[in-house]
Design an enzyme around this catalytic site. Sequence first.
Site, PDB file in Angstrom:
ATOM      1  N   SER A 208       0.837  -1.196   0.000  1.00 10.59           N
ATOM      2  CA  SER A 208       0.000   0.000   0.000  1.00 10.59           C
ATOM      3  C   SER A 208       0.881   1.259   0.000  1.00 10.59           C
ATOM      4  O   SER A 208       1.753   1.400  -0.857  1.00 10.59           O
ATOM      5  CB  SER A 208      -0.959  -0.049   1.200  1.00 10.59           C
ATOM      6  OG  SER A 208      -1.966   0.925   1.093  1.00 10.59           O
TER       7      SER A 208
ATOM      8  N   ASP B 285      -9.145  -2.693  -7.254  1.00 13.38           N
ATOM      9  CA  ASP B 285      -8.714  -2.031  -6.024  1.00 13.38           C
ATOM     10  C   ASP B 285      -9.492  -0.722  -5.881  1.00 13.38           C
ATOM     11  O   ASP B 285      -9.358   0.170  -6.723  1.00 13.38           O
ATOM     12  CB  ASP B 285      -7.204  -1.753  -6.087  1.00 13.38           C
ATOM     13  CG  ASP B 285      -6.643  -1.219  -4.771  1.00 13.38           C
ATOM     14  OD1 ASP B 285      -7.414  -0.656  -3.965  1.00 13.38           O
ATOM     15  OD2 ASP B 285      -5.422  -1.352  -4.562  1.00 13.38           O
TER      16      ASP B 285
ATOM     17  N   HIS C 129      -7.936  -4.239  -2.391  1.00 15.19           N
ATOM     18  CA  HIS C 129      -6.757  -3.583  -1.814  1.00 15.19           C
ATOM     19  C   HIS C 129      -6.104  -4.556  -0.842  1.00 15.19           C
ATOM     20  O   HIS C 129      -6.564  -4.738   0.284  1.00 15.19           O
ATOM     21  CB  HIS C 129      -7.154  -2.290  -1.114  1.00 15.19           C
ATOM     22  CG  HIS C 129      -5.959  -1.457  -0.713  1.00 15.19           C
ATOM     23  ND1 HIS C 129      -5.178  -0.791  -1.627  1.00 15.19           N
ATOM     24  CD2 HIS C 129      -5.418  -1.200   0.502  1.00 15.19           C
ATOM     25  CE1 HIS C 129      -4.206  -0.154  -1.002  1.00 15.19           C
ATOM     26  NE2 HIS C 129      -4.321  -0.395   0.295  1.00 15.19           N
TER      27      HIS C 129
END
Length: 254
Positions: A63, A189, A215
Site C-alpha cells: 500500500s 482495487d 486492496h
Amino acid sequence: MAVIAERGWSGAAPHFRGCSGEINLAPRFYHSGDAAEIDWIMRRLAAHAQRSGAGKLFTAGISLGGNALLRWLGEAQHEADFVDAACAISAPLDLAGGGAALGKGFNRVYARNFLQTMRPKCLSKLEQFPGLFDREALLQARDLYAFDNIVTAPLHGYRNTDDYWDRASARHVLGDITVPTLILNAQNDPFLPPRHLPQTAAPSVRLVYPEQGGHVGFLADDASGAAGMLSWLPQQMMHFLLGADKNRASNNPA
C-alpha cells in the site's frame, strides 16, 4: 512473514514514524513519497544482513509503503542495486487518482476511519510542537484532501495537497528503476481505479494487474478446491523474488 520463516529466512517489518504505538520525536510523520525514510531503513537492513552473512536482500512494500519503496527505487536508481529484488503490492501509484477515488462512495468510510486514527497522533504532535499546524482546521477536516493540505503536505515540504499527490506518486519514477521489481495491483482495487494504473515502466519492472484482489485482498483456491487461500500473495511474491534474482545472476556472471 510466515512464509519467510518457513524457508528459514530472517525478515523485518518496519513501522513508519508514529505507527508503532509511540509518537516519534521529530516535527514530522511519514508520507507516501518518503524515499529518504526508505533509504535509511534499507541501508540499515543491508548493513545488518552483511554482518550476519546473509547472501541476499529482498524487500517488499504494501500500500503506502509500496509507493514509498518505488519512489526510493526510482530516485536511487543504481545506488539501490544492493537490493536483489523488490515487490510493491497494492501501491497507490497515482496519488491524485487514488485520492479522488477515496473521496467517493463507500471509500469515504476508509478515509473517515483513517482520519480517526490520525487525529490523536496529530494532537500529540501539537503538544510536542505547538503551532506546527492549525489545530482547528485539523479537527474540521472531513477527507484526506483536507487532511493532507493541513498536515501532510506542509509538514513534509510540499506546497499543498495537489503538489504532494503529484510529486510523491511513484508513477513518475517507474522508468528509472534498475532493481528487478514486481508491481502487483488489482484492477478492482477501490483505492486506485484501473484507468490510473501505469502501462509502461523500466525493463526491470514487471507490471501485473489481475482483475480481482481489491486492496491487498488477494485470494485464490488451493488444489483441493478450498476457497480463500491467503497463501496466494506470498507465493506470488516469493516466485518473483527468487526468479528475478536467478535471472539477474545469470545476466551478471561473477
